[in-house]
Design an enzyme around this catalytic site. Structure first.
Site, mmCIF file in Angstrom:
data_model
loop_
_atom_site.group_PDB
_atom_site.id
_atom_site.type_symbol
_atom_site.label_atom_id
_atom_site.label_comp_id
_atom_site.label_asym_id
_atom_site.label_seq_id
_atom_site.Cartn_x
_atom_site.Cartn_y
_atom_site.Cartn_z
ATOM 1 C CG HIS A 169 -2.023 -1.026 1.093
ATOM 2 N ND1 HIS A 169 -3.308 -0.796 1.477
ATOM 3 C CD2 HIS A 169 -2.007 -2.295 0.589
ATOM 4 C CE1 HIS A 169 -4.054 -1.866 1.233
ATOM 5 N NE2 HIS A 169 -3.274 -2.788 0.700
ATOM 6 C CD GLU A 176 -2.110 4.356 2.816
ATOM 7 O OE1 GLU A 176 -1.695 3.598 1.916
ATOM 8 O OE2 GLU A 176 -3.306 4.639 2.949
ATOM 9 C CB CYS A 186 -7.418 0.318 3.523
ATOM 10 S SG CYS A 186 -5.813 -0.460 3.740
ATOM 11 C CB CYS A 220 -2.948 1.835 5.538
ATOM 12 S SG CYS A 220 -2.326 1.164 3.991
#
Ligand code: THU
Ligand code: ZN
Length: 311
Positions: A112, A114, A139, A142
């Protein structure tokens, strides 16, 4: 069109929001690519002066630039993230990140945006995280990944039009302390071991593996991707108390390679090496799965070394 007319838009709340036009964005993308996913304090100061914008305006305007680093062959959904971190010279830098998907592999192997930005800040020596800007809402995975960070209670999470603390996005959280771990990513336990000697392995790889954040498995491990023309890219294992949002060392290294604007192909990648801790290895099969996504890459070279106590 001039920068001022092209870049100041009114959003739905009738607030002015600064954004780069396409040519400015491309120029900044090229700069960040050359600097391997980083904007240094001096770059930030220069850009704020050049466009007459604040630090936070620049940070948010960097998100579409960050998302240009995304490799998303499944979703085609490009996510950008930028971590604002303080390095050991007290300089405030921007560490970019973007999502990475693997077309022929389980969705769970994805990196992801992040994670990519936090990993970038970690590997490039940031000591403290003060802000994390993201192009879309983070999400649950994360949010959990961020909850492993030393500064989880303090840093600000900036979305294009909103700002939060992590505890607003992840109330009643499960974290490292629930597993009796008082350390965290960016605040790891002191290292009291070294790897047994092995002259086949690059010392940068062994040194990096010893800095892996592995409170749950003790598998100190790291990956080195050697390219033909652009040097080496390293990745390190970063575990999470909830286990699944852990970032594997190969994905960490691949994300670093993409942040330099490179691709995982046979004209770029010369070799891929994985170093793990003897007796607690857990990365071989998952690394092979990730690499099965690409064709014609060199076979993974895997090493296991025993750890020796230093005191
Ligand atoms: N994605 C992120 O990078 N961060 C989030 O928190 C939301 C989802 C990525 C993962 C995947 O590559 C794509 O967006 C679709 O979920
Ligand atoms: Zn996520």
């Amino acid at each position: 069109m001039t920068a001022s007319t092209s870049s100041v838009l009114k959003d739905s709340l009738n607030k002015t929001t600064f954004s780069f036009d396409e040519s400015q964005r491309t120029a900044l993308f090229n700069q960040v690519k050359t600097q391997h996913g980083l904007l240094f304090a001096a770059d930030i100061k220069a850009l704020c002066a050049q466009y007459t914008i604040t630090h936070d305006e620049l940070l948010r305007a960097c998100l579409p630039v960050a998302s240009l680093f995304a490799v998303a062959p499944i979703s085609h959904f490009l996510v950008g993230a930028v971590v604002v971190g303080i390095d050991c010279d007290d300089a405030i830098n921007f560490y970019f990140g973007a999502n990475v998907e693997f077309a022929k592999q389980p969705l769970s192997l994805v990196v992801h945006a992040e994670q990519s930005a936090i990993n970038n800040a970690w590997l490039k020596g940031a000591q403290t995280i003060v802000q994390i800007a993201i192009s879309d809402a983070p999400c649950g995975y994360c949010r959990q990944f961020m909850n492993e960070l030393a500064d989880a209670e303090k840093f600000d999470i900036l979305l294009p039009d909103q700002q939060f603390k992590l505890n607003q996005l992840l109330p009643h959280a499960f974290g490292p302390k629930d597993l009796g771990n008082n350390y965290s990513l960016f605040n790891p336990a002191p290292q009291t071991q070294i790897f047994e000697a092995n002259t086949d392995i690059d010392t940068a790889l062994t040194k990096l593996a010893l800095t892996a954040y592995v409170p749950y498995t003790a598998n100190y491990c790291a990956v080195k991707i050697t390219t033909f023309d652009n040097g080496c890219f390293y990745g390190c294992y970063a575990e999470n108390a909830a286990y699944s949002p852990s970032l594997a060392p190969l994905q960490s290294a691949i994300s670093q390679l993409h942040l330099a604007g490179l691709s995982m192909n046979d004209t770029t990648v010369k070799s891929i090496e994985l170093l793990q801790t003897k007796g607690v290895e857990n990365q071989l099969h998952v690394s092979e799965s990730v690499l099965a996504n690409y064709s014609n890459l060199p076979a993974l070279i895997a090493y296991s070394l025993a750890l020796i106590k230093t005191c």
